[in-house]
Design a protein around this motif. Structure first.
Motif, PDB file in Angstrom:
ATOM      1  N   ILE A 163       0.838  -1.205   0.000  1.00 60.45           N
ATOM      2  CA  ILE A 163       0.000   0.000   0.000  1.00 60.45           C
ATOM      3  C   ILE A 163       0.872   1.254   0.000  1.00 60.45           C
ATOM      4  N   LEU A 164       1.896   1.274   0.877  1.00 62.08           N
ATOM      5  CA  LEU A 164       2.786   2.431   0.935  1.00 62.08           C
ATOM      6  C   LEU A 164       3.535   2.627  -0.378  1.00 62.08           C
ATOM      7  N   SER A 165       3.991   1.512  -0.968  1.00 60.91           N
ATOM      8  CA  SER A 165       4.714   1.604  -2.241  1.00 60.91           C
ATOM      9  C   SER A 165       3.811   2.135  -3.338  1.00 60.91           C
ATOM     10  N   SER A 166       2.540   1.709  -3.352  1.00 61.04           N
ATOM     11  CA  SER A 166       1.592   2.182  -4.365  1.00 61.04           C
ATOM     12  C   SER A 166       1.351   3.680  -4.231  1.00 61.04           C
ATOM     13  N   ILE A 167       1.173   4.133  -2.981  1.00 62.57           N
ATOM     14  CA  ILE A 167       0.947   5.565  -2.755  1.00 62.57           C
ATOM     15  C   ILE A 167       2.158   6.377  -3.196  1.00 62.57           C
ATOM     16  N   ARG A 173       4.571   9.594  -9.970  1.00 60.83           N
ATOM     17  CA  ARG A 173       4.049   9.751 -11.329  1.00 60.83           C
ATOM     18  C   ARG A 173       3.390  11.117 -11.523  1.00 60.83           C
ATOM     19  N   LEU A 174       2.674  11.604 -10.497  1.00 57.33           N
ATOM     20  CA  LEU A 174       2.062  12.926 -10.593  1.00 57.33           C
ATOM     21  C   LEU A 174       3.119  14.014 -10.689  1.00 57.33           C
ATOM     22  N   LYS A 175       4.194  13.885  -9.918  1.00 62.21           N
ATOM     23  CA  LYS A 175       5.278  14.859 -10.000  1.00 62.21           C
ATOM     24  C   LYS A 175       5.912  14.854 -11.386  1.00 62.21           C
ATOM     25  N   SER A 176       6.131  13.654 -11.929  1.00 66.47           N
ATOM     26  CA  SER A 176       6.739  13.556 -13.247  1.00 66.47           C
ATOM     27  C   SER A 176       5.852  14.186 -14.314  1.00 66.47           C
ATOM     28  N   ALA A 177       4.535  13.947 -14.237  1.00 75.51           N
ATOM     29  CA  ALA A 177       3.609  14.536 -15.210  1.00 75.51           C
ATOM     30  C   ALA A 177       3.593  16.051 -15.103  1.00 75.51           C
ATOM     31  N   HIS A 178       3.671  16.554 -13.861  1.00 72.19           N
ATOM     32  CA  HIS A 178       3.693  18.007 -13.665  1.00 72.19           C
ATOM     33  C   HIS A 178       4.951  18.619 -14.279  1.00 72.19           C
TER      34      HIS A 178
END
Length: 228
Positions: A163-167, A173-178
């Protein structure tokens, strides 16, 4: 840095205490193992100690997951690298203890099988091994219960880690997209500026070309008129 279980330093101290306790417990198990007869199987007290050591190691690994999440959020790179090394060292020591405990349990299982086989041989010889077999059966059941409880702890720990790894992966991924979006916007802005500069340069070149052509025509006309 703080997490659900306290600051990074506090969690690190807790993990170190658990490491010391686990290492001491494992050493006690090994001393009991080699001080007993070579064929002796694990006793009830040894089973409890083995289970306690396993539980501590599992808790250490859970703390390492939490510390891994916390050190990644440290802003200063030198401190982040320092905590990364500390957490990795704790995790490596916990994994080493877990491997040693697994080897100890395997040796005990082997001794129990050998003891059961000897008891069976004695029973066939004199028909009086029922009591011995019952004792070893009870110990085998106790050891199986320890293994089952340890497996449940490992499953719960693995689920928490997943769960922690998924979060963490989603956040990365959100940082990379930004960052990619910002790069595209910056690129578009630079490209528009370059295009406007090229257009202005082309207009200036055209005016220079037309002016040169006009001056050439005027010069030729003046030269012809002067000759006549």
């Amino acid at each position: 840095m703080e997490g659900g279980g306290g600051t990074l330093s506090e969690i690190h101290q807790s993990a170190k205490k658990l490491l010391l306790r686990s290492r001491d417990g494992l050493e006690r198990l090994e001393r009991l193992e080699y001080s007993a007869p070579a064929a002796a199987a694990v006793s009830g007290a040894d089973s409890e100690l083995s289970f306690a050591v396993k539980k501590d190691i599992t808790q250490i690994q859970s703390l390492c997951v939490e510390m891994d999440r916390l050190w990644r959020s440290i802003a200063a790179k030198p401190q982040r690298d320092l905590w990364k090394r500390k957490v990795e060292q704790i995790a490596e020591e916990a994994e080493s203890l877990r491997a040693s405990l697994d080897k100890y349990n395997l040796r005990n299982q082997k001794r129990m099988r050998e003891a059961n086989e000897r008891a069976e041989l004695l029973g066939r010889a004199n028909g009086d091994s029922a009591h011995v077999l019952r004792i070893y059966d009870e110990e085998a059941q106790a050891l199986q219960s320890v293994r089952s409880s340890s497996q449940e702890l490992e499953n719960a720990n693995a689920l928490g880690e997943a769960i922690l790894s998924s979060i963490h992966g989603q956040r990365e991924r959100l940082k990379s997209a930004h960052r990619k979006a910002l790069d595209i916007l910056n690129t578009v802005g630079i490209s528009n500026s370059v295009l406007r500069l090229i257009e202005r340069r082309n207009r200036v070149d055209q005016w220079i070309k037309y002016a040169g052509m006009l001056l050439t025509v005027i010069f030729l006309l003046a030269f012809i008129m002067w000759r006549h």
